[in-house]
Design a protein around this motif. Sequence first.
Motif, mmCIF file in Angstrom:
data_model
loop_
_atom_site.group_PDB
_atom_site.id
_atom_site.type_symbol
_atom_site.label_atom_id
_atom_site.label_comp_id
_atom_site.label_asym_id
_atom_site.label_seq_id
_atom_site.Cartn_x
_atom_site.Cartn_y
_atom_site.Cartn_z
ATOM 1 N N PHE A 98 16.210 -11.578 13.387
ATOM 2 C CA PHE A 98 15.509 -12.164 12.247
ATOM 3 C C PHE A 98 14.184 -12.765 12.702
ATOM 4 N N ALA A 99 13.192 -12.683 11.839
ATOM 5 C CA ALA A 99 11.962 -13.451 12.006
ATOM 6 C C ALA A 99 12.033 -14.565 10.965
ATOM 7 N N ILE A 100 11.984 -15.805 11.432
ATOM 8 C CA ILE A 100 12.137 -16.970 10.563
ATOM 9 C C ILE A 100 10.808 -17.711 10.505
ATOM 10 N N ALA A 101 10.357 -18.037 9.300
ATOM 11 C CA ALA A 101 9.118 -18.800 9.119
ATOM 12 C C ALA A 101 9.417 -20.293 9.239
ATOM 13 N N SER A 102 8.448 -21.037 9.740
ATOM 14 C CA SER A 102 8.637 -22.483 9.906
ATOM 15 C C SER A 102 8.668 -23.199 8.563
ATOM 16 N N SER A 103 8.000 -22.650 7.573
ATOM 17 C CA SER A 103 7.990 -23.285 6.253
ATOM 18 C C SER A 103 9.253 -22.890 5.501
ATOM 19 N N GLU A 104 10.101 -23.852 5.254
ATOM 20 C CA GLU A 104 11.332 -23.676 4.493
ATOM 21 C C GLU A 104 12.311 -22.712 5.154
ATOM 22 N N ARG A 105 12.095 -22.349 6.403
ATOM 23 C CA ARG A 105 12.981 -21.457 7.164
ATOM 24 C C ARG A 105 13.263 -20.148 6.429
ATOM 25 N N LYS A 106 12.222 -19.616 5.792
ATOM 26 C CA LYS A 106 12.362 -18.342 5.078
ATOM 27 C C LYS A 106 12.493 -17.201 6.073
ATOM 28 N N VAL A 107 13.230 -16.184 5.699
ATOM 29 C CA VAL A 107 13.380 -14.997 6.536
ATOM 30 C C VAL A 107 12.239 -14.044 6.209
#
Length: 150
Positions: A98-107
């Motif tokens: 998975f690639a997880i974004a730092s904002s709101e831990r979106k995938v």
Amino acid sequence: GVLERSREQLLRQTCEAVVLGVLHPRTAITLLLVPWGPLTPPQLLSCCLNAACMALLDAGLPLAALFCGVTCALQPDGTILLDPTARQEQEARAILTFAIASSERKVLMANTKGSCSVEEMHQCMAAAQRAADTIFQFYRDSVRRRYSKC
């Protein structure tokens, strides 16, 4: 080969999702990631995602969010292992990156090898989102160390 081109597309799409390219029209961004060491393809993808994010951050490019790569192995008994070894990957029913974004831990991206149920995929995704906190803390510590010496 096909696997490398697929990995390149996943990396490109993830980076394009967070780089604020509209702020720099007609500008090309080139990332050169040279893998070395005994990494298996799923480990390599998450490692390249993390390296790409650190490179974009170090270059000072405007980003909508940071991102990180996390690899999970779903064992035959349903156990979820984070950052599995090559042996654990061979024994796994499914490998999920998975690639997880730092904002709101979106995938931002999900890549799977093997089979798993939707519920198991959600469990792996939740484990990856929790693990992302550790990686983002590593990013903060690395940036702090790098720029505190200036």
